[in-house]
Design a protein around this motif. Structure first.
Motif, PDB file in Angstrom:
ATOM      1  N   ASP A 180      19.879   9.734  23.614  1.00  0.00           N
ATOM      2  CA  ASP A 180      19.127   9.105  22.517  1.00  0.00           C
ATOM      3  C   ASP A 180      18.996  10.067  21.345  1.00  0.00           C
ATOM      4  N   GLN A 181      18.737  11.332  21.702  1.00  0.00           N
ATOM      5  CA  GLN A 181      18.562  12.336  20.640  1.00  0.00           C
ATOM      6  C   GLN A 181      19.869  12.535  19.864  1.00  0.00           C
ATOM      7  N   PHE A 182      21.009  12.497  20.610  1.00  0.00           N
ATOM      8  CA  PHE A 182      22.313  12.613  19.943  1.00  0.00           C
ATOM      9  C   PHE A 182      22.555  11.393  19.047  1.00  0.00           C
ATOM     10  N   SER A 183      22.199  10.210  19.583  1.00  0.00           N
ATOM     11  CA  SER A 183      22.477   8.961  18.861  1.00  0.00           C
ATOM     12  C   SER A 183      21.755   8.898  17.524  1.00  0.00           C
ATOM     13  N   LYS A 184      20.601   9.542  17.457  1.00  0.00           N
ATOM     14  CA  LYS A 184      19.810   9.510  16.220  1.00  0.00           C
ATOM     15  C   LYS A 184      20.621  10.050  15.045  1.00  0.00           C
ATOM     16  N   THR A 185      21.516  10.982  15.342  1.00  0.00           N
ATOM     17  CA  THR A 185      22.302  11.574  14.260  1.00  0.00           C
ATOM     18  C   THR A 185      23.547  10.742  13.945  1.00  0.00           C
ATOM     19  N   GLU A 186      23.962   9.856  14.892  1.00  0.00           N
ATOM     20  CA  GLU A 186      25.211   9.120  14.679  1.00  0.00           C
ATOM     21  C   GLU A 186      25.010   7.672  14.242  1.00  0.00           C
ATOM     22  N   SER A 187      23.949   7.034  14.667  1.00  0.00           N
ATOM     23  CA  SER A 187      23.612   5.641  14.392  1.00  0.00           C
ATOM     24  C   SER A 187      24.782   4.672  14.601  1.00  0.00           C
ATOM     25  N   LEU A 188      25.224   4.583  15.850  1.00  0.00           N
ATOM     26  CA  LEU A 188      26.299   3.647  16.189  1.00  0.00           C
ATOM     27  C   LEU A 188      25.697   2.415  16.855  1.00  0.00           C
ATOM     28  N   GLU A 189      26.052   1.252  16.347  1.00  0.00           N
ATOM     29  CA  GLU A 189      25.406   0.027  16.820  1.00  0.00           C
ATOM     30  C   GLU A 189      25.791  -0.337  18.239  1.00  0.00           C
ATOM     31  N   ASP A 190      27.105  -0.158  18.563  1.00  0.00           N
ATOM     32  CA  ASP A 190      27.549  -0.554  19.906  1.00  0.00           C
ATOM     33  C   ASP A 190      26.853   0.268  20.990  1.00  0.00           C
ATOM     34  N   LYS A 191      26.513   1.501  20.641  1.00  0.00           N
ATOM     35  CA  LYS A 191      25.808   2.352  21.596  1.00  0.00           C
ATOM     36  C   LYS A 191      24.430   1.783  21.906  1.00  0.00           C
ATOM     37  N   LEU A 192      23.777   1.251  20.879  1.00  0.00           N
ATOM     38  CA  LEU A 192      22.436   0.698  21.051  1.00  0.00           C
ATOM     39  C   LEU A 192      22.473  -0.547  21.936  1.00  0.00           C
ATOM     40  N   VAL A 193      23.526  -1.325  21.829  1.00  0.00           N
ATOM     41  CA  VAL A 193      23.668  -2.509  22.683  1.00  0.00           C
ATOM     42  C   VAL A 193      23.760  -2.067  24.139  1.00  0.00           C
ATOM     43  N   ASN A 194      24.611  -1.071  24.367  1.00  0.00           N
ATOM     44  CA  ASN A 194      24.764  -0.535  25.720  1.00  0.00           C
ATOM     45  C   ASN A 194      23.481   0.075  26.251  1.00  0.00           C
ATOM     46  N   ARG A 195      22.717   0.668  25.366  1.00  0.00           N
ATOM     47  CA  ARG A 195      21.475   1.327  25.767  1.00  0.00           C
ATOM     48  C   ARG A 195      20.522   0.327  26.411  1.00  0.00           C
ATOM     49  N   ALA A 196      20.430  -0.839  25.792  1.00  0.00           N
ATOM     50  CA  ALA A 196      19.531  -1.857  26.340  1.00  0.00           C
ATOM     51  C   ALA A 196      19.934  -2.221  27.767  1.00  0.00           C
ATOM     52  N   GLU A 197      21.253  -2.269  28.018  1.00  0.00           N
ATOM     53  CA  GLU A 197      21.739  -2.581  29.371  1.00  0.00           C
ATOM     54  C   GLU A 197      21.363  -1.469  30.352  1.00  0.00           C
ATOM     55  N   VAL A 198      21.507  -0.228  29.882  1.00  0.00           N
ATOM     56  CA  VAL A 198      21.159   0.919  30.747  1.00  0.00           C
ATOM     57  C   VAL A 198      19.682   0.858  31.120  1.00  0.00           C
ATOM     58  N   ILE A 199      18.836   0.607  30.116  1.00  0.00           N
ATOM     59  CA  ILE A 199      17.395   0.553  30.365  1.00  0.00           C
ATOM     60  C   ILE A 199      17.082  -0.562  31.370  1.00  0.00           C
ATOM     61  N   GLN A 200      17.766  -1.699  31.201  1.00  0.00           N
ATOM     62  CA  GLN A 200      17.526  -2.827  32.119  1.00  0.00           C
ATOM     63  C   GLN A 200      17.972  -2.451  33.541  1.00  0.00           C
ATOM     64  N   ALA A 201      19.145  -1.817  33.615  1.00  0.00           N
ATOM     65  CA  ALA A 201      19.655  -1.406  34.935  1.00  0.00           C
ATOM     66  C   ALA A 201      18.727  -0.387  35.581  1.00  0.00           C
ATOM     67  N   LEU A 202      18.232   0.536  34.747  1.00  0.00           N
ATOM     68  CA  LEU A 202      17.315   1.548  35.290  1.00  0.00           C
ATOM     69  C   LEU A 202      16.017   0.906  35.771  1.00  0.00           C
ATOM     70  N   GLN A 203      15.550  -0.084  35.015  1.00  0.00           N
ATOM     71  CA  GLN A 203      14.319  -0.775  35.413  1.00  0.00           C
ATOM     72  C   GLN A 203      14.503  -1.464  36.772  1.00  0.00           C
ATOM     73  N   ILE A 204      15.661  -2.107  36.935  1.00  0.00           N
ATOM     74  CA  ILE A 204      15.928  -2.793  38.209  1.00  0.00           C
ATOM     75  C   ILE A 204      16.071  -1.774  39.336  1.00  0.00           C
ATOM     76  N   THR A 205      16.769  -0.669  39.040  1.00  0.00           N
ATOM     77  CA  THR A 205      16.932   0.383  40.058  1.00  0.00           C
ATOM     78  C   THR A 205      15.568   0.950  40.448  1.00  0.00           C
ATOM     79  N   ARG A 206      14.713   1.103  39.443  1.00  0.00           N
ATOM     80  CA  ARG A 206      13.367   1.616  39.702  1.00  0.00           C
ATOM     81  C   ARG A 206      12.624   0.678  40.652  1.00  0.00           C
ATOM     82  N   ASN A 207      12.706  -0.631  40.343  1.00  0.00           N
ATOM     83  CA  ASN A 207      12.039  -1.609  41.210  1.00  0.00           C
ATOM     84  C   ASN A 207      12.593  -1.547  42.631  1.00  0.00           C
TER      85      ASN A 207
END
Lengths: 240, 224
Positions: A141-168
Motif C-alpha cells: 500500500d505504501q508503495f502504491s501511494k507513489t504510483e497510483s495505479l488503478e488496476d492495483k486498487l481493484v486487486n487490493r479489494a479482492e485481497v482484502i476480501q480474501a484475507l477477511q474470509i481467511t481470517r474467518n
C-alpha cells in the motif's frame, strides 16, 4: 496502518482468547514460541537457520539448568566448598549431571504438554503466515501511494476480501479445535462450524488468481493458500 | 525473544508491570521470562569479570554469578513472604516472587549496563585490587538501586492492603538489610568470581575471613 488492515491482523490478546488456555498457564507462551512450535511440528529439520535457533535455545536451557543445579546441589545434596580441586570435581560432575537431567526433564515436559496440541500449533503457524501477508499488503500500500495505479486498487479489494474470509476460517478453525479439545464426546456446534468453513472455501475458490503478474495478485494467492491449508487441517480434525 | 521483550516492557512500562503483579496478571510467564533474561544478563557480566583471569574462570563465573543471586533469593525469600503474610498481607506467594524477580531483573540489566565500563577497565588496568573494588562498587550500586525499586514496588503493592501496612514496611526494611548481608556473605563463600592473578583456577576458595574484612584490606592495599 490502514484501518481495514488493522482490523484484519490477529492481536496477541485475540489469539490468547482463541486458543482458550488460561492466560496464567505457560502453555500460551510455549505455543507462541516459534522455535518450540516448529520443533514439535517437525518443521525445523533441513532449515539451518531454524536448527541454529533450536540449538541456541537448548544451550540457554542447559545454562539455566546449571544456574539452578548449582544452588540446589549446595543446599540439598553436597556442601563441598573447598579450594581442593580434587574434592570439588565430584561436586562439579554431580551439578553437571543434575543440570542435564533438568534440561531433559524440561524438554520431555514441553513435548508431552504440546504433542496433544499439534492442531493449535499448526493454526498458530497459519496465523503467523496470515499476519505476514497482511503486513505485506500494508507495505505494498505504501508503495502504491507513489504510483497510483488503478488496476492495483481493484486487486487490493479482492485481497482484502480474501484475507477477511481467511481470517474467518482461521477463527472458525480455532473454535472447532477448542470445542473438540474441550468436549471430545459430542459436539453439535461442530457441524455448523464445518458448514461455515465449507462456505468460506467455496467463496475463496471463486477468486480469480490467474493474474498473478502484480504483487497484489501474489498476495491474493498467498491468502488463498492459507485458507486452503486451514481447510485441510479442519478436514483432518473431522476425520479424527 | 519473548523473555527479553518482558524485560523491555518492565523497563518501559514499569507502573503497568507493577499493576499487573498487583492484580496477578500472567504471573507465571512473567516469572519464567524474568528468570531467563536475568540469568543471561548476570551470566554475561560474570563472563566478563571471570575473563580477567582465565577462560575456565570466565565460564564458571558466568554460571556462579547468576547462581549467587538466585541462591540469595532462595535463602531470603521465605522470610519475606511468611513475615508479610503473618502481618496481614493478602498477596500470594507468586506475586511476591514475581516482584522479587522483577528487582533481580532490574539489577541484572543495570549490571549489563556497567559491563562495557568493567570491560574497559579490565583491558586498561592490571591492578587486581582496583578491579575488585570497582566491581564491588558496581555490585553495591546496582544492588542498592535494584532493592530501592523493589522497596518502591512493595509499597505500591501494599497501597490497597492497609491492614498492618506500617509494620510490614518495617519488616521490609529489616529484610533488605538481611538480604544485603546474606548476598555479600554468600558472594564471599562462593568466590572466586575474578580469580587472583598468578593463581591456578579454583572453583571455590578457603573459607577464611569475611567479605567486609577483605574490602577493608583491599582499600588499605590500594591506598598504600
Amino acid at each position: 496502518m490502514n484501518s481495514d488492515l488493522n482490523s484484519l491482523k490477529f492481536s496477541e490478546d485475540e489469539l490468547d482468547n482463541l486458543m482458550g488456555f488460561s492466560p496464567e498457564s505457560l502453555t500460551v507462551s510455549l505455543c507462541r514460541n516459534e522455535v518450540i512450535r516448529q520443533t514439535i511440528l517437525g518443521k525445523i529439520w533441513g532449515d539451518y537457520k531454524k536448527l541454529f535457533s533450536l540449538i541456541s535455545t537448548e544451550l540457554i536451557s542447559l545454562f539455566l539448568s546449571l544456574v539452578l543445579a548449582g544452588p540446589l546441589m549446595l543446599l540439598l545434596l553436597d556442601r563441598t566448598i573447598t579450594p581442593d580441586v580434587q574434592a570439588t570435581l565430584p561436586f562439579l560432575l554431580k551439578a553437571i549431571a543434575l543440570s542435564i537431567v533438568i534440561t531433559l526433564g524440561v524438554n520431555l515436559g514441553v513435548g508431552f504438554k504440546l504433542k496433544p496440541l499439534r492442531n493449535v500449533l499448526y493454526l498458530m503457524e497459519e496465523v503467523k503466515k496470515y499476519n505476514d501477508t497482511v503486513k505485506a499488503v500494508e507495505i505494498l500500500d505504501q508503495f502504491s501511494k507513489t504510483e497510483s495505479l488503478e488496476d492495483k486498487l481493484v486487486n487490493r479489494a479482492e485481497v482484502i476480501q480474501a484475507l477477511q474470509i481467511t481470517r474467518n476460517s482461521l477463527v472458525s478453525a480455532f473454535q472447532t479445535e477448542r470445542i473438540i479439545r474441550e468436549h471430545q464426546d459430542f459436539i453439535d456446534r461442530r457441524y455448523e462450524l464445518f458448514a461455515h468453513l465449507e462456505n468460506n472455501l467455496t467463496t475463496l475458490m471463486t477468486f480469480n488468481v490467474n493474474n498473478q503478474a502484480n504483487e497484489y495478485g501474489q498476495l491474493l494467492n498467498e491468502a488463498l493458500q492459507i485458507g486452503m491449508s486451514v481447510h485441510r487441517e479442519i478436514e483432518k480434525l473431522k476425520q479424527n | 525473544m519473548n523473555s527479553f521483550a518482558t524485560v523491555m516492557t518492565l523497563l518501559r512500562e514499569r507502573q503497568q508491570f507493577l499493576e499487573d503483579i498487583r492484580h496477578g496478571v500472567k504471573l507465571k510467564p512473567k516469572l519464567v521470562n524474568l528468570f531467563i533474561s536475568s540469568s543471561v544478563f548476570f551470566g554475561i557480566y560474570g563472563l566478563i569479570i571471570g575473563s580477567s583471569s582465565s577462560f575456565l574462570q570466565a565460564i564458571f563465573s558466568a554460571i556462579k554469578l547468576p547462581a549467587l543471586y538466585f541462591l540469595t533469593l532462595i535463602i531470603c525469600f521465605p522470610t519475606l513472604y511468611f513475615l508479610n503474610v503473618m502481618f496481614g498481607s493478602k498477596h500470594s506467594f507468586e506475586q511476591y516472587l514475581t516482584l522479587l524477580m522483577t528487582a533481580m531483573a532490574e539489577i541484572s540489566v543495570l549490571l549489563l549496563g556497567f559491563a562495557p565500563v568493567t570491560f574497559f577497565f579490565m583491558l586498561s588496568t592490571q591492578d587486581y585490587q582496583f578491579f575488585k573494588l570497582l566491581n564491588v562498587g558496581n555490585f553495591a550500586l546496582t544492588g542498592f538501586l535494584g532493592t530501592k525499586l523493589f522497596y518502591d514496588g512493595m509499597q505500591f503493592m501494599s497501597e490497597k492492603d492497609a491492614d498492618g501496612q506500617k509494620l510490614r514496611l518495617n519488616i521490609l526494611r529489616f529484610w533488605l538489610i538481611l538480604y544485603a548481608f546474606v548476598g555479600s556473605q554468600l558472594g564471599w563463600t562462593l568466590r572466586p568470581f575474578f580469580g587472583a592473578p598468578g593463581e591456578p583456577f579454583q572453583l571455590f576458595r578457603e573459607q577464611d575471613s569475611n567479605f567486609y574484612m577483605n574490602v577493608i584490606e583491599s582499600l588499605s592495599q590500594l591506598f598504600q
